[in-house]
Design an enzyme around this catalytic site. Structure first.
Site, PDB file in Angstrom:
ATOM      1  N   GLU A 150       5.486   1.377  -8.394  1.00  0.00           N
ATOM      2  CA  GLU A 150       5.331   1.795  -6.842  1.00  0.00           C
ATOM      3  C   GLU A 150       4.190   1.003  -6.320  1.00  0.00           C
ATOM      4  O   GLU A 150       3.204   1.032  -7.074  1.00  0.00           O
ATOM      5  CB  GLU A 150       4.915   3.435  -7.123  1.00  0.00           C
ATOM      6  CG  GLU A 150       4.491   4.043  -5.290  1.00  0.00           C
ATOM      7  CD  GLU A 150       4.677   5.589  -5.366  1.00  0.00           C
ATOM      8  OE1 GLU A 150       3.826   6.081  -4.558  1.00  0.00           O
ATOM      9  OE2 GLU A 150       5.370   6.130  -6.344  1.00  0.00           O
ATOM     10  N   GLU A 166      -2.254  -0.358  -6.836  1.00  0.00           N
ATOM     11  CA  GLU A 166      -3.295   0.141  -5.816  1.00  0.00           C
ATOM     12  C   GLU A 166      -4.464  -0.598  -6.048  1.00  0.00           C
ATOM     13  O   GLU A 166      -5.102  -0.751  -7.242  1.00  0.00           O
ATOM     14  CB  GLU A 166      -3.483   1.641  -6.107  1.00  0.00           C
ATOM     15  CG  GLU A 166      -4.315   2.351  -5.199  1.00  0.00           C
ATOM     16  CD  GLU A 166      -3.670   2.344  -3.724  1.00  0.00           C
ATOM     17  OE1 GLU A 166      -4.327   1.405  -3.026  1.00  0.00           O
ATOM     18  OE2 GLU A 166      -2.717   2.945  -3.317  1.00  0.00           O
ATOM     19  N   ASP A 180      -4.127  -6.650  -5.923  1.00  0.00           N
ATOM     20  CA  ASP A 180      -3.128  -6.687  -4.771  1.00  0.00           C
ATOM     21  C   ASP A 180      -1.485  -6.768  -5.221  1.00  0.00           C
ATOM     22  O   ASP A 180      -1.335  -7.553  -6.053  1.00  0.00           O
ATOM     23  CB  ASP A 180      -3.497  -8.152  -3.901  1.00  0.00           C
ATOM     24  CG  ASP A 180      -2.551  -8.396  -3.014  1.00  0.00           C
ATOM     25  OD1 ASP A 180      -1.821  -7.571  -2.350  1.00  0.00           O
ATOM     26  OD2 ASP A 180      -2.449  -9.530  -2.318  1.00  0.00           O
ATOM     27  N   ASP A 197       0.462   1.175   5.498  1.00  0.00           N
ATOM     28  CA  ASP A 197      -0.169   1.177   6.620  1.00  0.00           C
ATOM     29  C   ASP A 197       0.687   0.594   7.862  1.00  0.00           C
ATOM     30  O   ASP A 197       1.242  -0.492   7.630  1.00  0.00           O
ATOM     31  CB  ASP A 197      -1.302   0.391   6.621  1.00  0.00           C
ATOM     32  CG  ASP A 197      -2.376   0.267   7.495  1.00  0.00           C
ATOM     33  OD1 ASP A 197      -2.176   0.703   8.769  1.00  0.00           O
ATOM     34  OD2 ASP A 197      -3.510   0.618   7.247  1.00  0.00           O
ATOM     35  N   LYS A 204      -1.187  -1.134  16.500  1.00  0.00           N
ATOM     36  CA  LYS A 204      -1.199  -1.906  17.315  1.00  0.00           C
ATOM     37  C   LYS A 204      -0.662  -3.234  17.445  1.00  0.00           C
ATOM     38  O   LYS A 204      -0.430  -3.772  16.181  1.00  0.00           O
ATOM     39  CB  LYS A 204      -2.967  -2.147  17.288  1.00  0.00           C
ATOM     40  CG  LYS A 204      -3.804  -1.126  17.642  1.00  0.00           C
ATOM     41  CD  LYS A 204      -5.290  -1.332  17.777  1.00  0.00           C
ATOM     42  CE  LYS A 204      -6.172  -0.352  18.087  1.00  0.00           C
ATOM     43  NZ  LYS A 204      -7.468  -0.765  17.913  1.00  0.00           N
ATOM     44  N   ASP A 233       6.716   7.323   8.508  1.00  0.00           N
ATOM     45  CA  ASP A 233       6.969   8.388   9.448  1.00  0.00           C
ATOM     46  C   ASP A 233       6.453   7.970  10.776  1.00  0.00           C
ATOM     47  O   ASP A 233       6.626   8.415  11.794  1.00  0.00           O
ATOM     48  CB  ASP A 233       6.128   9.661   9.426  1.00  0.00           C
ATOM     49  CG  ASP A 233       4.519   9.471   9.304  1.00  0.00           C
ATOM     50  OD1 ASP A 233       4.072   8.288   9.029  1.00  0.00           O
ATOM     51  OD2 ASP A 233       3.394  10.099   9.522  1.00  0.00           O
ATOM     52  N   THR A 278       4.514  14.254  -0.217  1.00  0.00           N
ATOM     53  CA  THR A 278       2.985  13.869  -0.540  1.00  0.00           C
ATOM     54  C   THR A 278       1.934  14.872   0.427  1.00  0.00           C
ATOM     55  O   THR A 278       2.652  15.455   1.265  1.00  0.00           O
ATOM     56  CB  THR A 278       2.631  12.503  -0.058  1.00  0.00           C
ATOM     57  OG1 THR A 278       2.768  12.257   1.202  1.00  0.00           O
ATOM     58  CG2 THR A 278       3.550  11.474  -0.751  1.00  0.00           C
ATOM     59  N   PHE A 280      -0.127  14.070   2.460  1.00  0.00           N
ATOM     60  CA  PHE A 280      -0.085  13.261   3.803  1.00  0.00           C
ATOM     61  C   PHE A 280       1.332  13.771   4.609  1.00  0.00           C
ATOM     62  O   PHE A 280       1.336  14.005   5.943  1.00  0.00           O
ATOM     63  CB  PHE A 280      -0.104  11.791   3.638  1.00  0.00           C
ATOM     64  CG  PHE A 280       0.278  10.971   4.785  1.00  0.00           C
ATOM     65  CD1 PHE A 280      -0.642  10.746   5.979  1.00  0.00           C
ATOM     66  CD2 PHE A 280       1.591  10.353   4.769  1.00  0.00           C
ATOM     67  CE1 PHE A 280      -0.284   9.912   6.902  1.00  0.00           C
ATOM     68  CE2 PHE A 280       1.895   9.655   6.063  1.00  0.00           C
ATOM     69  CZ  PHE A 280       0.957   9.668   6.940  1.00  0.00           C
ATOM     70  N   GLU A 281       2.403  13.874   3.922  1.00  0.00           N
ATOM     71  CA  GLU A 281       3.687  14.002   4.363  1.00  0.00           C
ATOM     72  C   GLU A 281       3.839  15.500   4.749  1.00  0.00           C
ATOM     73  O   GLU A 281       4.458  15.783   5.738  1.00  0.00           O
ATOM     74  CB  GLU A 281       4.877  13.664   3.577  1.00  0.00           C
ATOM     75  CG  GLU A 281       6.252  13.712   4.061  1.00  0.00           C
ATOM     76  CD  GLU A 281       7.179  13.238   2.972  1.00  0.00           C
ATOM     77  OE1 GLU A 281       8.327  13.110   3.333  1.00  0.00           O
ATOM     78  OE2 GLU A 281       6.910  12.849   1.795  1.00  0.00           O
TER      79      GLU A 281
END
Length: 221
Positions: free
Chosen positions: A51, A76, A103, A126, A130, A162, A200, A202-203
């Site tokens: 992941e 991560e 990374d 991410d 923009k 999303d 998650t 966030f989700e």
């Protein structure tokens, strides 16, 4: 190409202790250019799920707990998220989950052997909404080539976002002519969320706000 822009938060006292006491057991001290041996990391030859960008790691830990016959490797760069996951690994007593703080592009390019991974997960990268920042989005043809290198033939790449515009771009990259991946559902379509992927935080927050999640499940040719 980098897979992140570092936005470092402050570690809690518990997370700082996790790096001192838990990292030696669950962290991977990887030297760039040195291939990683999954068998050496986990002590067995079980399939490996990678992941990329696991956030705070709650959903990754839940999946590792639910599928103990698979090995799980999380990548991560953000310290607080890594520290949080180390604590969760210890709380759940997970022997099948390891963490790399580096990374992901470097790990894919120089750390993992060809065909050594059964599945790669990329959840809610991410979106760089923009227009001038779209070039920073991680899913590019070059990134697909790195994924294809480490995935075994028939291996699965599972992504979710999303952001509708980003989802459309991701789908376009994955289905472009010459792509090493094929859609597990009809071409041009998004997949349903597999039951194995927990929501998650966030989700869950996004769902309350009416956000739609787009899932892409593709197979390495």
């Amino acid at each position: 190409m980098r897979s992140f822009v570092l936005r470092q938060g402050r570690l809690t006292a518990a997370q700082e202790r996790a790096f001192v006491h838990l990292w030696p057991s669950y962290g991977v001290d990887w030297t760039p250019g040195t291939p990683l041996s999954p068998a050496a990391l986990f002590g067995n030859a079980a399939p490996v799920v990678l992941e990329i960008g696991f956030g705070n790691g709650d959903s990754l830990a839940a999946m590792a707990a639910a599928e103990p016959r698979q090995n799980w490797l999380g990548v991560e760069v953000h310290g607080p998220g890594v520290g949080h996951l180390l604590l969760e690994i210890e709380r759940r007593r997970l022997g099948n989950l390891r963490v790399i703080r580096h990374d992901a592009v470097d790990v894919l390019n120089h750390g993992l052997l060809p065909g050594s991974v059964a599945r790669v997960q990329l959840f809610f990268p991410d979106p760089w909404p923009k227009q001038r920042h779209h070039k920073r989005r991680i899913l590019t043809p070059a990134f697909l080539d790195l994924l294809a290198r480490v995935l075994a033939p028939g291996g699965v790449f599972h992504a979710a976002t999303d952001w509708e515009h980003y989802a459309a771009q991701m789908l376009g990259v994955l289905e472009a002519t010459g792509s090493p991946f094929e859609n597990t559902v009809e071409p041009g379509h998004f997949a349903p969320r597999p039951d194995a992927r927990p929501l998650t935080r966030f989700e869950q927050r996004g769902e309350r706000l009416g956000h739609h999640v787009y899932e892409m499940v593709f197979r390495r040719r």
